[in-house]
Design a protein around this motif. Structure first.
Motif, mmCIF file in Angstrom:
data_model
loop_
_atom_site.group_PDB
_atom_site.id
_atom_site.type_symbol
_atom_site.label_atom_id
_atom_site.label_comp_id
_atom_site.label_asym_id
_atom_site.label_seq_id
_atom_site.Cartn_x
_atom_site.Cartn_y
_atom_site.Cartn_z
ATOM 1 N N SER A 1 0.843 -1.192 0.000
ATOM 2 C CA SER A 1 0.000 0.000 0.000
ATOM 3 C C SER A 1 0.883 1.249 0.000
ATOM 4 C CB SER A 1 -0.880 -0.007 1.247
ATOM 5 O OG SER A 1 -0.059 0.174 2.399
ATOM 6 N N ALA A 2 0.252 2.386 -0.225
ATOM 7 C CA ALA A 2 0.980 3.654 -0.218
ATOM 8 C C ALA A 2 1.734 3.850 1.091
ATOM 9 C CB ALA A 2 -0.006 4.800 -0.440
ATOM 10 N N GLU A 3 1.040 3.576 2.197
ATOM 11 C CA GLU A 3 1.684 3.774 3.497
ATOM 12 C C GLU A 3 2.873 2.845 3.681
ATOM 13 O OE1 GLU A 3 -1.566 3.446 2.946
ATOM 14 O OE2 GLU A 3 -2.781 4.615 4.342
ATOM 15 N N ASP B 1 1.173 14.059 -0.910
ATOM 16 C CA ASP B 1 1.229 13.910 -2.362
ATOM 17 C C ASP B 1 1.774 12.528 -2.731
ATOM 18 O OD1 ASP B 1 2.818 14.656 -5.200
ATOM 19 O OD2 ASP B 1 0.909 15.663 -4.882
ATOM 20 N N PHE B 2 2.799 12.109 -2.032
ATOM 21 C CA PHE B 2 3.382 10.789 -2.280
ATOM 22 C C PHE B 2 2.356 9.702 -2.013
ATOM 23 C CE2 PHE B 2 7.083 8.019 -2.636
ATOM 24 C CZ PHE B 2 6.668 6.875 -1.982
ATOM 25 N N LEU B 3 1.710 9.787 -0.865
ATOM 26 C CA LEU B 3 0.733 8.761 -0.503
ATOM 27 C C LEU B 3 -0.448 8.769 -1.474
ATOM 28 C CD1 LEU B 3 0.800 9.248 3.381
ATOM 29 C CD2 LEU B 3 1.785 7.361 2.083
ATOM 30 N N GLY B 4 -0.871 9.963 -1.885
ATOM 31 C CA GLY B 4 -1.956 10.058 -2.860
ATOM 32 C C GLY B 4 -1.556 9.438 -4.186
ATOM 33 N N GLY B 5 -0.327 9.695 -4.593
ATOM 34 C CA GLY B 5 0.158 9.140 -5.852
ATOM 35 C C GLY B 5 0.186 7.621 -5.842
ATOM 36 N N PHE B 6 0.446 7.033 -4.685
ATOM 37 C CA PHE B 6 0.469 5.575 -4.599
ATOM 38 C C PHE B 6 -0.873 4.984 -4.218
ATOM 39 C CE2 PHE B 6 4.555 3.781 -5.541
ATOM 40 C CZ PHE B 6 5.368 4.895 -5.611
ATOM 41 N N GLY B 7 -1.921 5.794 -4.317
ATOM 42 C CA GLY B 7 -3.267 5.245 -4.270
ATOM 43 C C GLY B 7 -3.892 5.170 -2.891
ATOM 44 N N ARG B 8 -3.453 5.992 -1.949
ATOM 45 C CA ARG B 8 -4.066 5.927 -0.627
ATOM 46 C C ARG B 8 -5.553 6.263 -0.665
ATOM 47 N NH1 ARG B 8 -2.527 9.451 4.775
ATOM 48 N NH2 ARG B 8 -2.461 11.173 3.287
ATOM 49 N N LEU C 1 -14.211 10.279 -1.537
ATOM 50 C CA LEU C 1 -14.498 10.391 -2.966
ATOM 51 C C LEU C 1 -13.533 9.586 -3.821
ATOM 52 C CD1 LEU C 1 -15.156 14.234 -3.092
ATOM 53 C CD2 LEU C 1 -16.747 12.385 -2.580
ATOM 54 N N ILE C 2 -12.386 9.262 -3.275
ATOM 55 C CA ILE C 2 -11.355 8.581 -4.067
ATOM 56 C C ILE C 2 -11.023 7.257 -3.394
ATOM 57 C CG2 ILE C 2 -9.020 8.715 -4.983
ATOM 58 C CD1 ILE C 2 -9.337 11.800 -4.705
ATOM 59 N N ALA C 3 -11.303 6.164 -4.106
ATOM 60 C CA ALA C 3 -11.083 4.842 -3.529
ATOM 61 C C ALA C 3 -9.595 4.529 -3.451
ATOM 62 C CB ALA C 3 -11.780 3.783 -4.386
ATOM 63 N N ARG C 4 -9.217 3.713 -2.478
ATOM 64 C CA ARG C 4 -7.836 3.226 -2.415
ATOM 65 C C ARG C 4 -7.586 2.355 -3.641
ATOM 66 N NH1 ARG C 4 -3.718 2.525 1.428
ATOM 67 N NH2 ARG C 4 -5.019 3.495 3.019
ATOM 68 N N ASP C 5 -6.405 2.504 -4.208
ATOM 69 C CA ASP C 5 -6.067 1.781 -5.429
ATOM 70 C C ASP C 5 -4.636 1.304 -5.314
ATOM 71 O OD1 ASP C 5 -6.174 2.711 -8.988
ATOM 72 O OD2 ASP C 5 -5.492 0.902 -7.964
ATOM 73 N N ASN C 6 -4.473 0.002 -5.124
ATOM 74 C CA ASN C 6 -3.128 -0.556 -4.983
ATOM 75 C C ASN C 6 -2.560 -1.076 -6.289
ATOM 76 O OD1 ASN C 6 -3.087 0.058 -2.299
ATOM 77 N ND2 ASN C 6 -3.586 -1.994 -1.594
ATOM 78 N N SER D 1 -0.873 -0.378 -10.115
ATOM 79 C CA SER D 1 0.218 0.505 -10.523
ATOM 80 C C SER D 1 -0.004 1.036 -11.933
ATOM 81 C CB SER D 1 1.546 -0.250 -10.451
ATOM 82 O OG SER D 1 1.728 -0.752 -9.154
ATOM 83 N N ASN D 2 0.650 2.110 -12.252
ATOM 84 C CA ASN D 2 0.544 2.708 -13.582
ATOM 85 C C ASN D 2 1.783 3.590 -13.789
ATOM 86 O OD1 ASN D 2 -0.040 5.637 -12.884
ATOM 87 N ND2 ASN D 2 -1.584 4.563 -11.701
ATOM 88 N N PRO D 3 2.023 4.120 -14.967
ATOM 89 C CA PRO D 3 3.282 4.833 -15.232
ATOM 90 C C PRO D 3 3.513 6.050 -14.343
ATOM 91 C CG PRO D 3 2.171 4.314 -17.282
ATOM 92 C CD PRO D 3 1.236 3.934 -16.188
ATOM 93 N N VAL D 4 2.442 6.632 -13.829
ATOM 94 C CA VAL D 4 2.659 7.836 -13.016
ATOM 95 C C VAL D 4 3.388 7.487 -11.716
ATOM 96 C CG1 VAL D 4 1.502 9.740 -11.833
ATOM 97 C CG2 VAL D 4 0.655 8.941 -14.017
ATOM 98 N N LEU D 5 3.255 6.245 -11.287
ATOM 99 C CA LEU D 5 3.902 5.835 -10.044
ATOM 100 C C LEU D 5 5.421 5.932 -10.132
ATOM 101 C CD1 LEU D 5 1.298 5.060 -8.743
ATOM 102 C CD2 LEU D 5 2.244 2.836 -8.217
#
Lengths: 456, 638
Positions: free
Chosen positions: B470-472, B524-531, B536-541, B543-547
């Motif tokens: 996970s992001a954390e 920002d880091f945690l948001g980028g990794f899908g926290r 409104l924004i589901a957790r998403d574990n 991956s994609n190129p933005v990571l």
């Protein structure tokens, strides 16, 4: 996104595909249930038949919170403070005290006054703005952002196709490939959390060496022991392609003079970056720009009024939007890019008309709202539809469908302008169907239709 | 005779409907009912031969289902290596079907995996050395006990529950920081104190009083709907309860009957009506939530939750101009009835009655162990874990043999699921005993390297399935590996926090007014990794190129690979540069600290050959560290 109901369905990869299906090899969708990029892309892109195909990029300015239509682009007499200057040009009446720049370029604005919404709650309303769908827990996880749809349809460049500035766009690419998800920044100039110049002038060389070492050293890149690892290297390669490429970096660097001209605000910087992304002509297709906080339940005309540190009065918000948007339009005109860039300005619904409420603000209203389109083949100095005397309901729809215009119609208009077939459907991983523009739940089950009356 | 002929026609078809039997009944052959449905057909009944054939068919089908689903393995299965019943169930089935499991994970692999899976942290380099060198035959059990007893375990599993309940301070103005912090502490106390999950959930369902004084009622506040009729809040809260605590998402039937919608999705719910959902939702219909301002301007509000003594679930809306998002309701007022058994309240406080029904329902235990299994073994025995179809659970009672289910039951291993359920109940509904069972099993100690097919790997749990962190976990792994933890202060939580895994909701760590302060970078880091934001924004574990774009360029990562700097002080590279460690030692230290194992021979050779002589030693170390932080396996629990 009914954000209020727990939904494991929101976790990608297990969306109601039985493991049996997964095991049978729902091949094209992969373990994560996402359509791979290649499946969606034609070899050579041509606009879909029947579309206007006048624009190559859409800049969508999302006025989060729902702006008051009767104080902005559907101005009704007597709503502004007495000393504000109301002007009319090209038939458009507008408050030039709060919109000094936009009131001077009404010849570029197409104002849509016969819009309506089916929602009056922010999350559902915003969900519809982001996806053109009504929030439905059964399918929300399989409903991509319209930016992701655009990114999946249009020719790619080096630049991220779907860019989200000044905040999260509220939905990603869902079952479309992750490549079409938003590249999001919380604040625009300089991609501030990123830095590749740690080593000064030698930075790129240093990075290249490190990256080459990574490729050589990582055993999982030589042979992936699990499919979960497989995509990782591909993502790294894509990311690396974006770095040190001036085509990307330049878009996010803002010259001080430009920042000042755009108003030296977050919205100004975002619109400056959006301009640079468009002018780079390098694959930016949908730029979502968030501007908040238009939810003016109180103190609409109190300059300086803020909530939790964010501007929350209509006056200041209008002034800062006006400055950035005015500069954006002027710059795109000057570089010859306005005609191929569709700018959309709207929120999620309207606000209660007539006298202000007890706190000096207005509350939610779905029976009337407005939107503004600029550029991208749209005719300026044009008004579509009208509301009644105070702005409570649609009086004249002003277009071929002779009914209120909904977000689905605006989305169809955007798709048509970009050359995308707004009637297209795609299968979803769970076996359902995703419609680009679904039937509108306005009671009459209206069919979404591009508002062709906006085009020149 | 003609009547008999007519009857035999129906019987031979097998499984006649009652309608088909009517002519026979009318014809007076009442014994057919007993022949078809009774335990022992009457030999004197003319329908006897056909009935016996039918009974034989039923018996054979039952036996086959038992074979398919509840097998304990062929008699020659050697269970001497089984640690517990999990191993027996999984390995005997692999043995029966000729599936070879993966080999065991190495000590280092197991250490890193179980440390991440139980605490969300990677082991330190020293822990890797100590564990791999230890000759204690009981070392893996000792490791498990030490992890189960750690404060990091409490952090991690508090967050695990937090991700489910999503009680965030930023859910409109319904919860606020006081409510969020109280709720966080309430969950944390439960995890820390090894309390009963039955008591915990009872407190959540029956939470009352001032949400700024009590933690539990904030669970209900998170289900409140903004600007919608109160019935929609009851409905959303009901869906949360059935999903979180019974593994059955009921939101579909909150809008319409199951019939005509759910036949291909959930047979149990396909047979339920919207009225049934309303009666379930009625358990909350006597609840009253008063929103009380806590500041003079009314910008911040808390909840005061009480229960009325009477009333039911109404169709009539308080404001006809605000119909809410669901189709119009009709009928009622409805009194409460439990969707999963029909029980009605035996006392006036309906929420207490609901809690009693829920926590004593076997499905309550079953759903929980399945959620836990899905976390530790990556795929639930029922998958997805919120999609239980109660009409397809029992191998002795499978669904009809028609598409789309074709007689198949839902759990991939029903015997295992029931044994886990039994164990949970026997433990007093405690968290740690179940986790202990699951990670002590030999099945949890398999390698993630496997020569069989991915299909087999998933279907049989024949190998360890990697889980992207996970992001954390990623943020904490970076700061741990580089020895650069950053202090964070969170309103309401005493002291200083150093780990993202300790943050009580995704709004943290909050920023001061400066835009580019440390907390903004972390968020920002945690948001980028899908926290996500629990709203409104589901957790998403995934991956994609933005990571990697974020990660390779993040101010949160690269500076941590430098030697001593103003910002990060005593970093790993700083220490190594200042030490007398030779090159090989240094590479080993870096590998141990990041990927939790010594370098392979190939890695060592490549690292030692890197690169340019002009680099300072510190620069060389920093590049090697950067590379290890970007290795694919760094991002996974594998």
């Amino acid at each position: 996104m009914r954000p209020n109901s727990f939904s494991v369905i929101k976790r990608p990869g297990r969306i109601r595909i039985s493991r049996r299906d997964l095991l049978r090899g729902f091949g094209a969708l992969g373990v994560l249930g996402r359509l791979p990029a290649e499946v969606l892309r034609p070899a050579v892109w041509t606009p879909a038949p029947g579309t206007r195909a006048t624009a190559q990029t859409c800049i969508f300015i999302n006025l989060l919170g729902a702006p008051s239509h009767v104080d902005t682009f559907d101005y009704k007499a007597g709503n502004a403070p007495a000393n504000h200057k109301i002007v009319t040009s090209n038939g458009i009446t507008i408050n030039s005290t709060i919109f000094p720049n936009l009131s001077a370029i009404t010849g570029d604005l197409c104002v849509i006054r016969s819009m309506q919404s089916v929602e009056e709650a922010h999350p559902r309303g915003q969900w519809a703005v982001h996806t053109a769908h009504s929030s439905n827990p059964a399918v929300d996880a399989e409903t991509p952002h319209i930016g992701a749809v655009v990114a999946s349809e249009l020719p790619a460049g080096k630049f991220p196709a779907f860019l989200a500035l000044n905040g999260n766009p509220g939905q990603g690419s869902a079952f479309l490939s992750g490549a079409y998800g938003p590249t999001t920044t919380q604040t625009s100039c300089g991609f501030p959390y990123f830095q590749h110049d740690f080593y000064g002038a030698a930075s790129q060389q240093r990075f290249d060496q490190k990256y080459a070492l990574l490729k050589a050293l990582d055993p999982s890149r030589a042979s992936a022991p699990d499919p979960a690892y497989a995509n990782f290297d591909a993502f790294y390669e894509t990311a690396r392609g974006m770095m040190y490429d001036p085509a990307i970096g330049n878009v996010f660097s803002c010259a001080d003079a430009d920042v000042a001209r755009y108003g030296n605000t977050e919205i100004g910087k975002a619109l400056l970056v959006a301009r640079q992304a468009v002018q780079a002509r390098n694959g930016a297709r949908f730029i979502h720009v968030l501007h908040q906080n238009w939810d003016t339940h109180a103190q609409m005309y109190t300059r300086g009024y803020r909530l939790a540190g964010t501007l929350a009065n209509l006056w200041d918000l209008a002034v800062e939007l006006d400055r950035g948007l005015g500069a954006l339009v002027a710059d795109l005109k000057a570089s010859g890019d306005l005609a191929r860039t569709l700018i959309v300005v709207m929120g999620e619904f309207g606000r209660t008309p007539g006298p202000l409420n007890g706190q000096g603000g207005r509350d939610h209203l779905k029976t009337a709202m407005c939107g503004v389109l600029i550029g991208g083949g749209v005719a300026g100095g044009r008004i579509i539809g009208s509301t009644d005397a105070i702005g409570r309901v649609t009086a004249n729809p002003g277009w071929s469908q002779n009914r209120g215009i909904y977000i689905q119609d605006i989305t169809a208009t955007i798709y048509s302008a970009l050359g995308i077939d707004w009637t297209k459907t795609l299968p979803t991983p769970s076996g359902g169907t995703f419609q680009y523009c679904p039937i509108i739940s306005n009671g009459a089950n209206s069919v979404p239709t591009p508002v062709n009356e906006v085009f020149a | 005779m003609p009547a008999l002929t007519r009857f035999r026609h129906f019987v031979i078809r097998g499984g006649p409907t009652r309608a088909a039997l009517l002519p026979a009944l009318v014809a007076g052959f009442a014994c057919q009912l007993g022949a078809q449905y009774g335990p022992t057909p009457d030999i004197a009944c003319p329908a006897y031969p056909a009935a016996m054939r039918h009974q034989d068919e039923l018996a054979r089908a039952r036996e086959q289902r038992v074979k398919n689903n509840v097998r304990r393995g062929p008699l020659d299965y050697n269970g001497s290596q089984d640690v517990n019943f999990i191993d027996t169930q999984l390995f005997s089935r692999m043995y029966r079907d000729g599936v070879t499991p993966a080999g065991p994970a190495s000590d280092a692999e197991f250490l890193r995996r179980v440390t991440l899976d139980l605490t969300g942290h990677i082991p330190t380099a020293q822990q890797v050395l100590d564990y791999t060198a230890s000759t204690d035959p009981n070392k893996s059990n000792a490791l498990i006990e030490s992890l189960l007893g750690s404060s990091q375990f409490v952090d991690y599993w508090t967050l695990w529950f937090g991700n489910t309940f999503q009680v965030t301070s930023q859910y409109y103005d319904f919860i606020g920081i006081p409510g969020r912090t109280l709720f966080y502490n309430f969950v944390r106390n439960f995890v820390a104190s090894s309390g009963s999950y039955q008591d915990f959930v009872t407190a959540l369902i029956t939470g009352s009083g001032d949400t700024y004084q009590n933690g539990a009622p904030n669970y209900l506040m998170r289900g409140l709907q903004y600007s919608q009729p109160v019935q929609d809040s009851f409905d959303e809260i009901t869906n949360r309860v059935t999903t979180h605590f019974l593994g059955v998402q009921t939101t579909c039937i909150s809008c319409h009957d199951g019939r005509g919608h759910l036949e291909s999705i959930n047979l149990f719910l396909a047979g339920k009506k919207r009225v049934d959902f309303w009666q379930q939702s009625a358990f909350f219909a006597r609840m009253n939530i008063l929103r009380e301002a806590v500041d003079p301007a009314g910008a911040e509000r808390k909840g005061i939750i009480t229960d009325a003594a009477a009333g039911g679930y109404n169709s009539v809306l308080a404001d006809p101009n605000n119909p809410g998002p669901r189709p119009a309701r009709t009928g009622g007022p409805y009194s409460a009835a439990y969707l999963f058994g029909g029980q009605t309240p035996q006392a006036g406080n309906w929420r207490q009655e609901l809690a009693r029904l829920v926590v004593n329902d076997r499905q309550f235990a079953r759903a929980f162990v399945n959620y836990l299994w899905a976390q530790l073994y990556r795929i639930g025995i029922v998958d997805p874990p919120s999609g239980f179809d109660l009409a397809r659970l029992d191998p002795a009672n499978p669904p009809p043999n028609v598409p789309p289910f074709n007689g198949q039951i839902q759990p991939s291993n029903p015997a295992l699921l029931e044994q886990l359920t039994d164990a949970f109940i026997a433990s007093g509904y405690q968290l740690r005993p179940m986790i202990r069972l699951m990670v002590q099993a030999r099945a949890y100690h398999l390698s993630s390297v496997y020569s069989g097919s991915q299909v087999q790997a998933e279907q049989y749990y024949a190998k360890a399935l990697p889980r992207r962190l996970s992001a954390e976990e990623i943020y904490d792994a970076v700061t741990t590996a580089t020895n650069t933890p950053t202090a964070m202060t969170v309103e309401g939580i005493p002291g200083t926090l150093y780990y993202a895994g300790q943050l009580p909701d995704p709004s943290e760590p909050r920023s001061s007014s400066a835009v580019l302060d440390t907390n903004n970078y972390i968020r920002d880091f945690l948001g980028g990794f899908g926290r996500g934001d629990w709203n409104l924004i589901a957790r998403d574990n995934t991956s994609n190129p933005v990571l990697p774009l974020t990660y390779m360029n993040s101010n949160t990562v690269t500076p941590r690979t430098f030697g001593n700097t103003l910002f990060f002080g005593d970093s790993l590279v700083g220490r190594l540069a200042a030490s007398t460690a030779g090159d090989q030692d240094a590479v080993t230290q870096i590998a141990l600290a990041t990927v939790g194992r010594p370098p392979t021979a190939a890695e060592m050779a490549t690292a030692l050959a890197y690169p340019v002589p002009a680099y300072s030693r510190e620069q060389w170390l920093s590049d090697i560290l950067w590379v290890y932080l970007n290795e694919t396996e760094f991002f996974f629990s594998h």
